[in-house]
Design a protein around this motif. Structure first.
Motif, PDB file in Angstrom:
ATOM      1  N   ILE A  51     -28.682  35.959 -59.446  1.00  0.00           N
ATOM      2  CA  ILE A  51     -28.078  35.463 -60.357  1.00  0.00           C
ATOM      3  C   ILE A  51     -28.810  34.078 -60.682  1.00  0.00           C
ATOM      4  CG2 ILE A  51     -25.967  34.206 -61.495  1.00  0.00           C
ATOM      5  CD1 ILE A  51     -24.392  36.327 -59.635  1.00  0.00           C
ATOM      6  N   LYS A  52     -29.170  33.810 -61.868  1.00  0.00           N
ATOM      7  CA  LYS A  52     -30.022  32.643 -62.460  1.00  0.00           C
ATOM      8  C   LYS A  52     -29.070  32.206 -63.845  1.00  0.00           C
ATOM      9  CE  LYS A  52     -34.184  33.775 -63.316  1.00  0.00           C
ATOM     10  NZ  LYS A  52     -35.352  34.096 -63.473  1.00  0.00           N
ATOM     11  N   LEU A  53     -28.484  31.022 -63.550  1.00  0.00           N
ATOM     12  CA  LEU A  53     -27.688  30.428 -64.711  1.00  0.00           C
ATOM     13  C   LEU A  53     -28.325  28.966 -64.998  1.00  0.00           C
ATOM     14  CD1 LEU A  53     -24.183  31.340 -63.702  1.00  0.00           C
ATOM     15  CD2 LEU A  53     -25.458  32.352 -65.492  1.00  0.00           C
ATOM     16  N   THR A  54     -28.101  28.266 -65.899  1.00  0.00           N
ATOM     17  CA  THR A  54     -28.432  26.853 -66.209  1.00  0.00           C
ATOM     18  C   THR A  54     -27.303  26.273 -65.723  1.00  0.00           C
ATOM     19  OG1 THR A  54     -27.634  26.903 -68.551  1.00  0.00           O
ATOM     20  CG2 THR A  54     -30.073  27.393 -68.188  1.00  0.00           C
ATOM     21  N   SER A  55     -26.139  26.513 -65.706  1.00  0.00           N
ATOM     22  CA  SER A  55     -24.811  25.974 -65.038  1.00  0.00           C
ATOM     23  C   SER A  55     -23.621  26.979 -65.033  1.00  0.00           C
ATOM     24  CB  SER A  55     -24.693  24.763 -66.037  1.00  0.00           C
ATOM     25  OG  SER A  55     -24.077  25.101 -67.359  1.00  0.00           O
ATOM     26  N   GLY A  56     -22.648  26.589 -64.049  1.00  0.00           N
ATOM     27  CA  GLY A  56     -21.458  27.347 -64.231  1.00  0.00           C
ATOM     28  C   GLY A  56     -21.615  28.577 -63.352  1.00  0.00           C
ATOM     29  N   ASN A  57     -20.525  29.477 -63.659  1.00  0.00           N
ATOM     30  CA  ASN A  57     -20.346  30.677 -62.825  1.00  0.00           C
ATOM     31  C   ASN A  57     -20.755  31.913 -63.857  1.00  0.00           C
ATOM     32  OD1 ASN A  57     -19.853  29.687 -60.329  1.00  0.00           O
ATOM     33  ND2 ASN A  57     -17.671  29.416 -60.810  1.00  0.00           N
ATOM     34  N   LEU A  58     -21.224  33.132 -63.378  1.00  0.00           N
ATOM     35  CA  LEU A  58     -21.270  34.310 -64.227  1.00  0.00           C
ATOM     36  C   LEU A  58     -20.242  35.141 -64.225  1.00  0.00           C
ATOM     37  CD1 LEU A  58     -23.413  36.263 -65.925  1.00  0.00           C
ATOM     38  CD2 LEU A  58     -23.982  37.026 -63.520  1.00  0.00           C
ATOM     39  N   ASN A  59     -19.622  35.280 -65.475  1.00  0.00           N
ATOM     40  CA  ASN A  59     -18.511  36.166 -65.415  1.00  0.00           C
ATOM     41  C   ASN A  59     -18.806  37.742 -65.004  1.00  0.00           C
ATOM     42  OD1 ASN A  59     -16.813  34.305 -66.752  1.00  0.00           O
ATOM     43  ND2 ASN A  59     -17.579  34.618 -68.612  1.00  0.00           N
ATOM     44  N   VAL A  60     -18.048  38.329 -64.567  1.00  0.00           N
ATOM     45  CA  VAL A  60     -17.809  39.726 -64.166  1.00  0.00           C
ATOM     46  C   VAL A  60     -16.725  40.499 -65.056  1.00  0.00           C
ATOM     47  CG1 VAL A  60     -17.478  41.567 -62.444  1.00  0.00           C
ATOM     48  CG2 VAL A  60     -18.538  39.204 -61.789  1.00  0.00           C
ATOM     49  N   ARG A  61     -17.254  41.341 -65.818  1.00  0.00           N
ATOM     50  CA  ARG A  61     -16.237  41.961 -66.800  1.00  0.00           C
ATOM     51  C   ARG A  61     -16.018  43.543 -66.333  1.00  0.00           C
ATOM     52  NH1 ARG A  61     -15.738  39.015 -71.277  1.00  0.00           N
ATOM     53  NH2 ARG A  61     -17.331  37.250 -71.447  1.00  0.00           N
ATOM     54  N   GLN A  62     -14.783  43.880 -66.939  1.00  0.00           N
ATOM     55  CA  GLN A  62     -14.164  45.153 -66.498  1.00  0.00           C
ATOM     56  C   GLN A  62     -15.084  46.258 -66.951  1.00  0.00           C
ATOM     57  OE1 GLN A  62     -10.112  45.756 -67.845  1.00  0.00           O
ATOM     58  NE2 GLN A  62      -9.906  47.457 -66.619  1.00  0.00           N
ATOM     59  N   TYR A  63     -15.668  46.164 -68.284  1.00  0.00           N
ATOM     60  CA  TYR A  63     -16.507  47.023 -68.818  1.00  0.00           C
ATOM     61  C   TYR A  63     -17.773  46.431 -69.094  1.00  0.00           C
ATOM     62  CZ  TYR A  63     -11.932  49.618 -68.642  1.00  0.00           C
ATOM     63  OH  TYR A  63     -10.829  50.281 -68.423  1.00  0.00           O
ATOM     64  N   ALA A  64     -18.538  47.395 -69.646  1.00  0.00           N
ATOM     65  CA  ALA A  64     -20.083  47.000 -69.813  1.00  0.00           C
ATOM     66  C   ALA A  64     -19.955  46.458 -71.291  1.00  0.00           C
ATOM     67  CB  ALA A  64     -21.275  47.889 -69.577  1.00  0.00           C
ATOM     68  N   THR A  65     -19.212  45.432 -71.777  1.00  0.00           N
ATOM     69  CA  THR A  65     -19.212  44.741 -73.138  1.00  0.00           C
ATOM     70  C   THR A  65     -18.939  43.171 -73.077  1.00  0.00           C
ATOM     71  OG1 THR A  65     -18.106  44.784 -75.303  1.00  0.00           O
ATOM     72  CG2 THR A  65     -17.063  45.743 -73.352  1.00  0.00           C
ATOM     73  N   VAL A  66     -19.344  42.461 -74.113  1.00  0.00           N
ATOM     74  CA  VAL A  66     -18.796  41.037 -73.840  1.00  0.00           C
ATOM     75  C   VAL A  66     -17.450  41.051 -74.281  1.00  0.00           C
ATOM     76  CG1 VAL A  66     -21.312  40.185 -74.159  1.00  0.00           C
ATOM     77  CG2 VAL A  66     -19.700  40.652 -76.138  1.00  0.00           C
ATOM     78  N   ASN A  67     -16.743  41.758 -74.870  1.00  0.00           N
ATOM     79  CA  ASN A  67     -15.542  41.682 -75.254  1.00  0.00           C
ATOM     80  C   ASN A  67     -14.427  42.378 -74.304  1.00  0.00           C
ATOM     81  OD1 ASN A  67     -16.261  40.706 -77.861  1.00  0.00           O
ATOM     82  ND2 ASN A  67     -16.462  42.843 -78.510  1.00  0.00           N
ATOM     83  N   SER A  68     -14.850  42.711 -73.095  1.00  0.00           N
ATOM     84  CA  SER A  68     -14.100  43.258 -72.116  1.00  0.00           C
ATOM     85  C   SER A  68     -13.486  42.079 -71.260  1.00  0.00           C
ATOM     86  CB  SER A  68     -15.039  44.148 -71.087  1.00  0.00           C
ATOM     87  OG  SER A  68     -14.200  44.490 -70.177  1.00  0.00           O
ATOM     88  N   ASN A  69     -12.286  42.415 -70.569  1.00  0.00           N
ATOM     89  CA  ASN A  69     -11.574  41.407 -69.739  1.00  0.00           C
ATOM     90  C   ASN A  69     -12.726  40.910 -68.546  1.00  0.00           C
ATOM     91  OD1 ASN A  69      -9.367  41.876 -71.259  1.00  0.00           O
ATOM     92  ND2 ASN A  69      -8.594  43.324 -69.670  1.00  0.00           N
ATOM     93  N   ILE A  70     -12.672  39.544 -68.395  1.00  0.00           N
ATOM     94  CA  ILE A  70     -13.198  39.048 -67.102  1.00  0.00           C
ATOM     95  C   ILE A  70     -12.271  39.214 -65.903  1.00  0.00           C
ATOM     96  CG2 ILE A  70     -13.908  36.961 -66.185  1.00  0.00           C
ATOM     97  CD1 ILE A  70     -14.204  35.857 -69.111  1.00  0.00           C
ATOM     98  N   VAL A  71     -12.827  39.828 -64.882  1.00  0.00           N
ATOM     99  CA  VAL A  71     -12.276  40.392 -63.752  1.00  0.00           C
ATOM    100  C   VAL A  71     -12.748  39.324 -62.358  1.00  0.00           C
ATOM    101  CG1 VAL A  71     -11.577  42.476 -64.472  1.00  0.00           C
ATOM    102  CG2 VAL A  71     -13.738  42.210 -63.166  1.00  0.00           C
ATOM    103  N   GLY A  72     -13.703  38.729 -62.766  1.00  0.00           N
ATOM    104  CA  GLY A  72     -14.123  37.736 -61.559  1.00  0.00           C
ATOM    105  C   GLY A  72     -15.380  36.995 -62.059  1.00  0.00           C
ATOM    106  N   SER A  73     -15.761  36.124 -61.059  1.00  0.00           N
ATOM    107  CA  SER A  73     -16.967  35.169 -61.418  1.00  0.00           C
ATOM    108  C   SER A  73     -17.932  35.134 -60.188  1.00  0.00           C
ATOM    109  CB  SER A  73     -16.629  33.852 -61.904  1.00  0.00           C
ATOM    110  OG  SER A  73     -16.044  33.131 -61.243  1.00  0.00           O
TER     111      SER A  73
END
Length: 182
Positions: A51-73
Motif C-alpha cells: 500500500i502506497k498513500l500520501t497520507s492516511g489509511n486505505l479504505n477497504v470496500r465491500q464491493y469493487a466500486t467506490v460507492n460501496s460500503n467501507i468495511v475496513g481500512s
C-alpha cells in the motif's frame, strides 16, 4: 569412440536422486513457473501488494466500486494478501479472521511472484512471527492447509510471507512451497 552407457546412466541416476533428496527436504514442488499477475491470483494461489498513500489509511470496500460500503481500512506501507481482481480493484483478505474486501489498484503496488505457500496438514496452527526466532512475537496463527502469499525464502529454515494484512515469518518445515502454473 565407445560410449560407456553404464557410466552415463549411473551419473544420471545419481543426479536424479540428489535432486529428489533436495526437493523433498526443502518442500519445493517444481512446476513450470511464471510470475503471478493479478489475473492469476486467487484464494488458493494468493499474491501480495504494497500500500502506497500520501497520507492516511486505505479504505477497504465491500464491493469493487467506490460507492460501496467501507468495511475496513489499512495503514500506509502495509503488505496485503491479494486474492483476485475486479475492474480497478484488488480483492484482498484484509483480516486474519478471514474477511475479504476490495481496495483501489491506484494505491496498491502488486508484487509479482512465481510462487505461494500453504500450511501443511498439521494439528493446531502455524505461528507467523515478527522475526525468525522462536521467542519472536506471534503476529498470526495460520490454520492447517491455509494458503498465503510468498515474499522470499530465508535459507533452509524460514519463509517470509503475507497472510491477510500480516507480514511475517514461518518455519519452513510446516509449509509447502508451490509455483504458479503457466
Amino acid at each position: 569412440m565407445k560410449i560407456e552407457w553404464k557410466k552415463i546412466m549411473k551419473k544420471i541416476s545419481a543426479l536424479t536422486l540428489m535432486a529428489g533428496l533436495f526437493l523433498s527436504t526443502t518442500n519445493l514442488f517444481m512446476v513450470y513457473a511464471a510470475n503471478s499477475s493479478p489475473a492469476t491470483v486467487s484464494t488458493d494461489k494468493p499474491g501480495y501488494g504494497y500500500i502506497k498513500l500520501t497520507s492516511g489509511n486505505l479504505n477497504v470496500r465491500q464491493y469493487a466500486t467506490v460507492n460501496s460500503n467501507i468495511v475496513g481500512s489499512l495503514p500506509n506501507h502495509t503488505n496485503i494478501m491479494i486474492v483476485g481482481e475486479e475492474g480497478n480493484f484488488f480483492k484482498v483478505q484484509y483480516s486474519t479472521s478471514g474477511y475479504y474486501g476490495y481496495v483501489s489498484k491506484d494505491y496498491v503496488t502488486f508484487e509479482p511472484q512465481n510462487s505461494y505457500l500453504q500450511v501443511k496438514d498439521i494439528s493446531g496452527n502455524l505461528n507467523m512471527r515478527d522475526d525468525v526466532y522462536l521467542t519472536s512475537t506471534i503476529l498470526a496463527k495460520l490454520p492447517a492447509k491455509t494458503y498465503f502469499a510468498y515474499i522470499n525464502f530465508l535459507g533452509g529454515d524460514y519463509f517470509h510471507g503475507v497472510f491477510a494484512n500480516v507480514d511475517g515469518y514461518v518455519a519452513g518445515e510446516y509449509v509447502n512451497w508451490y509455483f504458479f502454473y503457466v
